[in-house]
Design a protein around this motif. Sequence first.
Motif, PDB file in Angstrom:
ATOM      1  N   LEU A  94     -11.762 -31.339  18.868  1.00 21.81           N
ATOM      2  CA  LEU A  94     -11.802 -29.952  17.804  1.00 21.81           C
ATOM      3  C   LEU A  94     -10.464 -29.561  17.631  1.00 21.81           C
ATOM      4  CD1 LEU A  94     -13.396 -28.390  20.769  1.00 21.81           C
ATOM      5  CD2 LEU A  94     -14.956 -29.087  18.089  1.00 21.81           C
ATOM      6  N   SER A  95     -10.583 -29.517  16.181  1.00 19.29           N
ATOM      7  CA  SER A  95      -9.310 -29.661  15.598  1.00 19.29           C
ATOM      8  C   SER A  95      -8.783 -27.841  16.108  1.00 19.29           C
ATOM      9  CB  SER A  95      -9.176 -29.457  14.349  1.00 19.29           C
ATOM     10  OG  SER A  95     -10.077 -28.226  13.573  1.00 19.29           O
ATOM     11  N   THR A 122     -10.046 -25.330  14.026  1.00 19.51           N
ATOM     12  CA  THR A 122     -11.449 -24.975  14.640  1.00 19.51           C
ATOM     13  C   THR A 122     -11.134 -23.821  16.189  1.00 19.51           C
ATOM     14  OG1 THR A 122     -11.948 -26.992  13.502  1.00 19.51           O
ATOM     15  CG2 THR A 122     -13.577 -25.630  15.688  1.00 19.51           C
ATOM     16  N   ASN A 139     -12.646 -20.079  15.836  1.00 20.46           N
ATOM     17  CA  ASN A 139     -13.517 -19.912  16.866  1.00 20.46           C
ATOM     18  C   ASN A 139     -13.289 -18.599  18.026  1.00 20.46           C
ATOM     19  OD1 ASN A 139     -16.237 -20.492  18.504  1.00 20.46           O
ATOM     20  ND2 ASN A 139     -14.219 -20.741  20.285  1.00 20.46           N
TER      21      ASN A 139
END
Length: 252
Positions: free
Chosen positions: A64-65, A68, A72
């Motif tokens: 997951l970057s 991101t 989130n």
Amino acid sequence: MSEWTAFAGFVGVVLVGLLLLARASATALTPSEPPVPETPTATEYPATLDARVVDDGRSSPPNLSTATLLLNVVVSQGLFASLLLVGMWVASIPPASLGLGADSLALYPLAVGVGLGVTLHGANTVGSRLSDRFGFGDATALREAMAPDSVPGWAALLLVVLPLVAGFEELLFRGVLIGAFATGFDLSPWLLAAFSSVAFALGHGAQGRAGVVVTGTLGFVLAAAFVLTGSLAAVIVAHYLVNALEFVVHER
């Protein structure tokens, strides 16, 4: 009393949703380790492949970057914060019960928040090092995953993400679970402080077992500060500084 009871039920739904999200985040950031396959025999791999590296079947955490992860956090925390604010408005929760009285922004409680935040950052650093030394788990994995690698990323983290996290979590775990419930149900704020600290710790499951223990301890200190000062602003400032210093000192 009926409005307070309905509000408590609504807060319970928000809290359960937050804990479920924390559990999902912890699962997403934890690498899975399937059984290691048996070592292949010479007949299974030609001699020409002997020098190649064979995958042992272990899987790594989802890639997951940082963007991101930060997005989130903004979306999830913003959603829960909006729901909580709507519930407070519908139930007409008095601001003073949340630690938002006329003197909550006075110099003294804000100074207490600054001093407490710096102190808790030092204690948190010691706790993380002890955790690493004695093998209690890695409480810094989430922080490392969320650390930006650009100036705009750091601006978003320090000016948007961390203020939102500190504001929402202090409103829920200190302002509502302690201040509002103590006022509405005539309960001991110290009993509620213990309960809120356990919930606060469980809400940080993505930081691993060590992170849960450290966060629970820090949560109770913040709860005690809220009870003693009666200022939500003080603990928001302290909470923000703990998180911001963690990133700036250890990741920047």
